[in-house]
Design a protein around this motif. Structure first.
Motif, mmCIF file in Angstrom:
data_model
loop_
_atom_site.group_PDB
_atom_site.id
_atom_site.type_symbol
_atom_site.label_atom_id
_atom_site.label_comp_id
_atom_site.label_asym_id
_atom_site.label_seq_id
_atom_site.Cartn_x
_atom_site.Cartn_y
_atom_site.Cartn_z
ATOM 1 N N GLY A 26 42.306 -123.153 75.118
ATOM 2 C CA GLY A 26 42.071 -124.410 75.814
ATOM 3 C C GLY A 26 41.382 -125.492 75.011
ATOM 4 O O GLY A 26 41.082 -126.572 75.537
ATOM 5 N N GLU A 27 41.148 -125.248 73.719
ATOM 6 C CA GLU A 27 40.444 -126.225 72.889
ATOM 7 C C GLU A 27 41.245 -126.553 71.640
ATOM 8 O O GLU A 27 41.857 -125.673 71.030
ATOM 9 C CB GLU A 27 39.080 -125.680 72.456
ATOM 10 C CG GLU A 27 38.077 -125.509 73.580
ATOM 11 C CD GLU A 27 36.731 -125.032 73.049
ATOM 12 O OE1 GLU A 27 35.823 -125.868 72.901
ATOM 13 O OE2 GLU A 27 36.602 -123.833 72.777
ATOM 14 N N VAL A 28 41.224 -127.827 71.247
ATOM 15 C CA VAL A 28 41.820 -128.219 69.977
ATOM 16 C C VAL A 28 40.926 -127.687 68.860
ATOM 17 O O VAL A 28 39.743 -128.019 68.785
ATOM 18 C CB VAL A 28 41.952 -129.746 69.863
ATOM 19 C CG1 VAL A 28 42.399 -130.144 68.463
ATOM 20 C CG2 VAL A 28 42.938 -130.268 70.905
ATOM 21 N N VAL A 29 41.499 -126.854 68.006
ATOM 22 C CA VAL A 29 40.707 -126.260 66.924
ATOM 23 C C VAL A 29 41.075 -126.830 65.555
ATOM 24 O O VAL A 29 40.344 -126.645 64.587
ATOM 25 C CB VAL A 29 40.861 -124.718 66.899
ATOM 26 C CG1 VAL A 29 40.240 -124.115 68.146
ATOM 27 C CG2 VAL A 29 42.319 -124.300 66.762
ATOM 28 N N GLY A 33 49.950 -123.039 69.122
ATOM 29 C CA GLY A 33 48.867 -122.175 69.577
ATOM 30 C C GLY A 33 49.435 -120.918 70.216
ATOM 31 O O GLY A 33 50.623 -120.860 70.557
ATOM 32 N N PRO A 34 48.601 -119.893 70.391
ATOM 33 C CA PRO A 34 49.064 -118.644 71.010
ATOM 34 C C PRO A 34 49.510 -118.862 72.449
ATOM 35 O O PRO A 34 49.170 -119.874 73.083
ATOM 36 C CB PRO A 34 47.819 -117.743 70.958
ATOM 37 C CG PRO A 34 46.876 -118.412 70.005
ATOM 38 C CD PRO A 34 47.188 -119.860 70.040
ATOM 39 N N SER A 35 50.251 -117.908 72.990
ATOM 40 C CA SER A 35 50.631 -117.957 74.404
ATOM 41 C C SER A 35 49.370 -117.993 75.261
ATOM 42 O O SER A 35 48.407 -117.273 74.998
ATOM 43 C CB SER A 35 51.472 -116.732 74.772
ATOM 44 O OG SER A 35 52.689 -116.738 74.062
ATOM 45 N N GLY A 36 49.385 -118.849 76.273
ATOM 46 C CA GLY A 36 48.234 -118.954 77.156
ATOM 47 C C GLY A 36 47.104 -119.803 76.625
ATOM 48 O O GLY A 36 46.021 -119.861 77.221
ATOM 49 N N SER A 37 47.339 -120.508 75.516
ATOM 50 C CA SER A 37 46.266 -121.301 74.899
ATOM 51 C C SER A 37 46.071 -122.656 75.564
ATOM 52 O O SER A 37 45.074 -123.337 75.316
ATOM 53 C CB SER A 37 46.546 -121.507 73.409
ATOM 54 O OG SER A 37 47.782 -122.178 73.221
ATOM 55 N N GLY A 38 47.044 -123.078 76.408
ATOM 56 C CA GLY A 38 46.921 -124.359 77.101
ATOM 57 C C GLY A 38 47.905 -125.414 76.631
ATOM 58 O O GLY A 38 47.808 -126.573 77.050
#
Length: 230
Positions: free
Chosen positions: A217-220, A38-43
Motif C-alpha cells: 500500500g505504499e510507494v517504495v 508491485g506484488p499481488s495485493g500491494s494496492g
C-alpha cells in the motif's frame, strides 16, 4: 495531470479493516507514460481505481486534470469518467452480445452522440487499431490480442486525456502483448495522451517513461527513464 495527496484507502468488512493504500503522495505530469509495479495485493489496482474515479479515498485528495474527484458526487464522477478517462482491463470487458463496432461505439451512444457520427468515429478508431475488417464480428470471434485492441479503441472513443490500463498484456502472449504496448506507446508519444499502466511484467514496464513501485500500500520507489531499476 494526476495528483494524489496523502491518499489512503481502507476497506471494511465483517473480518475487520484492511488498509489497501497508506497516505501516498503521487504526481504525474500531462503526457507521461507511467508503469505501476508491485506484488499481488500491494494496492496497484486500488491506486488505479482512485485515479479513474471508480473509487474514492478514505482520506486525502485525488485531483485529475484539475478536478478534485473526491469532492464530486457519484453522478459527477460518472460523467468525468465517461468524458475524461479511457479504461483498459486485463479481461477486455467487451460485451459478448454486441459486435466489435457496437462495443467501441458504446461510450459514444451513452453520451447521446448522433448515430452518423458514431458510425464514422467507430470506423476511424478500428482503423487506428488495425481492426477495420472486424467491425461486425463478435468478441468471441477475435483472438485475445484483437479483443484487447478493440477494448483500447473503445477506451479512445471519447478522446480522453488519460488512459488507465490494468494489466493490459496480462492475458496475452508475448507477440500480442508487444503489439498492445506499441499501441499504448503510440497513443502516448503521438497523441500526447497520459498513460498509467499497472503491470507485473518488467519488460512491459520498461516501455514507460517512469516506474512507480508499490508494496503493502505504499510507494517504495519512483524511477525515471534511464535510472537503474531492480
Amino acid at each position: 495531470m494526476i495528483k494524489l495527496e496523502q491518499s489512503s484507502k481502507v476497506f471494511t468488512s465483517e473480518a475487520g479493516h484492511f488498509t489497501a493504500l497508506k497516505e501516498n503522495d503521487i504526481h504525474i505530469k500531462k503526457g507521461e507514460f507511467i508503469a505501476i509495479m508491485g506484488p499481488s495485493g500491494s494496492g496497484k489496482s486500488t491506486l488505479l481505481q482512485l485515479m479513474g474515479g471508480l473509487d474514492l479515498p478514505t482520506s486525502g485528495g485525488v485531483t485529475v486534470d484539475g478536478v478534485r474527484l473526491d469532492q464530486l458526487n457519484e453522478k459527477e464522477r460518472t460523467l468525468f469518467r465517461r468524458t475524461k478517462v479511457g479504461f483498459v482491463f486485463q479481461n477486455y470487458q467487451l460485451l459478448p452480445m454486441m459486435t466489435v463496432g457496437e462495443n467501441v461505439g458504446l461510450p459514444l451512444a451513452a453520451n447521446q452522440t448522433p448515430k452518423a457520427e458514431i458510425k464514422s468515429r467507430v470506423r476511424r478508431l478500428l482503423q487506428d487499431v488495425n481492426l477495420q475488417d472486424k467491425e461486425f464480428h463478435f468478441p468471441s470471434q477475435l483472438s485475445g490480442g484483437q479483443q484487447q485492441r478493440a477494448a483500447i479503441a473503445r477506451a479512445l472513443a471519447m478522446k480522453p486525456a488519460l488512459i488507465l490500463a490494468d494489466e493490459p498484456t496480462g492475458n496475452l502472449d508475448r507477440k500480442n502483448g508487444q503489439d498492445v504496448l506499441e499501441l499504448l506507446c503510440r497513443l502516448n508519444k503521438v497523441e500526447q495522451m497520459t498513460v498509467v499502466m499497472v503491470t507485473h511484467d518488467r519488460k512491459a514496464a520498461e516501455t514507460a517513461d517512469r516506474i512507480i513501485m508499490i508494496r503493502d500500500g505504499e510507494v517504495v520507489r519512483d524511477e525515471w527513464e534511464g535510472a537503474e531499476f531492480h
